[in-house]
Enzyme design. Sequence first.
Site, short mmCIF file in Angstrom:
data_model
loop_
_atom_site.label_atom_id
_atom_site.label_comp_id
_atom_site.label_asym_id
_atom_site.label_seq_id
_atom_site.Cartn_x
_atom_site.Cartn_y
_atom_site.Cartn_z
N ASP A 459 12.36 74.30 -20.47
CA ASP A 459 11.80 72.99 -20.71
C ASP A 459 11.31 72.41 -19.38
O ASP A 459 12.10 72.18 -18.49
CB ASP A 459 12.84 72.07 -21.37
CG ASP A 459 14.19 72.07 -20.63
OD1 ASP A 459 14.56 73.09 -20.04
OD2 ASP A 459 14.87 71.04 -20.65
N GLU A 661 16.64 73.82 -7.05
CA GLU A 661 16.64 74.38 -8.41
C GLU A 661 15.48 75.34 -8.65
O GLU A 661 15.63 76.37 -9.31
CB GLU A 661 16.56 73.20 -9.39
CG GLU A 661 16.47 73.58 -10.85
CD GLU A 661 16.24 72.36 -11.73
OE1 GLU A 661 16.66 72.39 -12.89
OE2 GLU A 661 15.65 71.37 -11.25
#
Length: 809
Positions: A459, A661
Site C-alpha cells: 500500500d 523504511e
Amino acid sequence: MTSQKSALPTQIKQTSPRKVSLDLDPFASPAEYYGKSHGPRKVAKSRTYSANGPRLEGVEGVTTLRRRQSHDVQGDTPRRFLLNVEETRKTLLAREDTDHNIQITIEDHGPKTLALGTAASGGYKRFDIRGNYMVSNLLQELTLAKKYGRKQIVLDEARLNENPVNRMARLIKDQFWPNLTRQIDGRNVFQVARDPKDWTKEPRPRIYIPVGAPEQYEYYTRIATKHPKMNLDVQWLSADPSNADYVRDLNEAPGLLAIAMERVEDTPEGEPDFRGLPFVVPGGRFNELYGWDSYMETLGLLINDRVDLCESMVRHFCFSIQHYGKILNANRTYYLCRTQPCFLTDMALRTYERMDHSQKSHDFLRFAMLAAIKDYYNTWMASPRYDAESGLSCYHADGVGVPPETEPTHFVHVIQPFADKHNMTFEEFVKAYNYGHVFEHELDEYFKHDRAVRESGHDTTYRLEKVAADTATVDLNSLLYKYETDIARTIRERFGDHLEILAEWHAEAKPHVETSAVWERRARKRRKIMESLMWDEKEGMFFDYNIKTKEQTGYESATTFWAMWAGVATPQQAAAMVEKALPRFEVAGGLVSGTERSRRRVALHKPNRQWDYPYGWAPQQILAWTGFQRYGYVEEAKRLAYRWLYMVTKAFVDFNGVVVEKYDVTKKTDPHRVTAEYGNQGSQFEGVATEGFGWVNASYVYGLNIIDARMRRALGAITDWETFSRMTEASAALGEQRGRLLDRMQEHGQEEEHGIAAAAVAVHHTHHEGVPHSHEDALAHKAVHGQEERVEHHGPDGWAHAPKNAVSV
C-alpha cells in the site's frame, strides 16, 4: 533506548595513566559501553613525540625528523579520548550542525574537524578527528552517552573510525534489534494498549481477549483491578471475530488484541502469572506484531543468532490463526478482517533448522504446520479470496464502511462529493454510509479494492489501485505455491508422510490426516495455472492476472521475481527472467519496485505511490537475491545485493547513521529522502538513530551473507558498483594475461621469474592504456586488494564519509 540514569558513579577517578586496562570491548553495545560506569576503566599512556621535536637515527622507537603535523603520532596503544559529554556535544553541534537539525551530514558546512583531548594525557594533549563520518559518529556516541546518563566518558577512537559496514552490522545486532523488541503483558499493557489511531471522543487503553484464552482474560482482569489508575478496559472478543459488521462496531471502542503468552512462576499470592512472548516491530513508533514485516525480520535475526525471537514470533502467528482465523495485518481490532502476505511455512522451517532438534522443536514444527494448513484452507482457498474459475487466489479483505485506522481526513477527497450529493457533512455521511443508511456502489467498490491493497502489504501502488480485489497477483500465488511445497516436504520428511490434524486445527470438510502427495499435486496444479495465465514468454516475466477481465495486467513489478524465490519458475523461465526482466528493474540501488513505463508519468492529479518507481523496498531485494541463488544465478544475486548494500551504507555514512523504511533507489546522493505518501519511517531523529527499520536491518545482515569478502572490503570503502566492477574486471583480465605469459615462457623453458617480469610489463602497459582511469578506480583497486585508503573529499556527492582504514574487515 532507556532513559534511566545509571546508579553507578559518573565521575572518572584519577588513576595512573600508565596502568593499562583493556577490560571493556571498544565495540561493546551501548548498554554495555555506556550503561556501565567508566569510572573503574583505566586508560593507557601511549608514547608520543612532538611533531617537530628532535628525532635520532638508530635509536629504538625514534624516527627521523618529519614535517610538522597537526597532532601527535600515536603509539601502539589504541587511542582514547576523555570527554565531558554535554560540553563536547554542544561544541560539536555549534561548529558542525549548520542546518540545525541535530544531525551532522554531508549537507552541513562546518569544518568537519574537532580536536579532542586524549585520555592518556588526562585531556591535556589534543588530537584532531576529521571528516564527516568521524564527526557524525562522535555526535551519535555523545548522544548515546547522554541517554545513559553519562557526564564524562572515555571514548575509544575505534568507535569513530570503525569500518562503516562493521559499524552498521554491529549496531543492528547490539542496538537496533533490542530497541525494536516488544513484549505485551501486565508490565506495559497500559502504554501499549493506548492507540494513536483511536479517533473516538474518549480514547482509553483497551485489550480484547479471544474466547479460547480464558487464562489471559483472568490475568488482564487481575492487572486492571490491581491498578485502577491504568483505566484498562478488558473485553471478551466475539466467538466470530472476523464478522465484518462486528468489526465495524468495534470501531466505536477499538483496542489491542491479545497475542501469545507463556506461563511463569505464580505470584506471591498463588495466582497464575504470565509473561508476553517477545517480538520485533517494524519501527520504533510501533507496538504491534505485524505480518510480513516479522518474516523479513526473522531472516536477519537468525543470522544474528536470535532464534528465540524468531520462535516466539512464529508462535504469535500460530496463536493468531487459532484464535482470529488468520495472521493479522497487526494485532488491533480494526485489522480483524485483514491478513497480509503469508510466509509462515518458510519462517517456521528456517527457525526450526536453527533449533536443537529435540522433542520441543519437533512439537514447534508440528504446531506451525498445523496452523499453516488451517490458514491455507480457511483464508486463501476460501471465499472471497479464492477464485474457483481460475484456480488462483487474490488479496480480498472483508469489511464494511470506511477503513477506520487511517487519519480522519485521509479519504476526504473521495467521500466529500458523496456527502455533498446527500446534503450531509463529511462526518454525517461517513456514519450513515458505515451503517447502511445510505448506499453508494461506487464507494463500495473503491473501499473493497482499498482494503485489498492494504492486505497485500503493497500500500499503495498503481499496480493494484482500483483493481486489487480482482487481481490474482504473482506474489500471493507464489507464496501459496511455497506453502504447498513446504507442507508437502515437511509432512514427508518430518512426519513420516502422515500428519494427523488435531481437532482445534481442523478446517471444515477437510481431511483429518494430511499426506505429502495431496500437497504436491496442489503445487503442480498451481504452477501449471500460473504458467498458463501469468507467464509471458515474449516479455520474460510473470504478470498479475485479472479474474474479471481474464487478462494479464501487464504491469511490470518486481514481484515477478517472487516466482523464482518460491520455485514456481522453470529453469528456462528463470533464464528468460534474468535476461529480459532483470534489466528493466536493476538501477543504481538495486531493484526498483516497478518500472517507470508501467507507472507512467506522474502529475499533480497523479502523485507518486510508494510501491512504484522510483522506490525500492527491502522485501523485494531479499526475495530476488534468494530466488537468483536458487536457480544458480549467484553473480546476479551478489551484484544486486552489493548495489542495495552500497546505497544503504552510503546513506548511513553520509547522513548521520540514517536507516529508513524505503529508498529512492535511483538516487545516488540522498536515497533516503522519499516524497510519497506516509513519509519515510526512520528518517526523523535527533543525534542518533537507535532502531533503524526492521526489514532494512534484516536485508543488511542478510545481504552481507551473500556478497564475498572482496565485495565487503570495497563496500567498507564506499565504492559504488560500477567502480568496483571495472576494477575487478581489470584485475581478472590482468590475471589471465599473466597466466598466458607464464604459459608461453614455460613452453620455451624459461624461468617463472621472467614470466612474472613480463606480466609486470603487461600490467604497466595496461595501466597506461587507461586502467585504472580515475581516482575512484584507484580507490576501488586498493579496496579490492585489501589495501587501506583514507578518502578526503567534502563535496555532497563525494567521499568525505569514508573513514580511515575503512576497507579493513
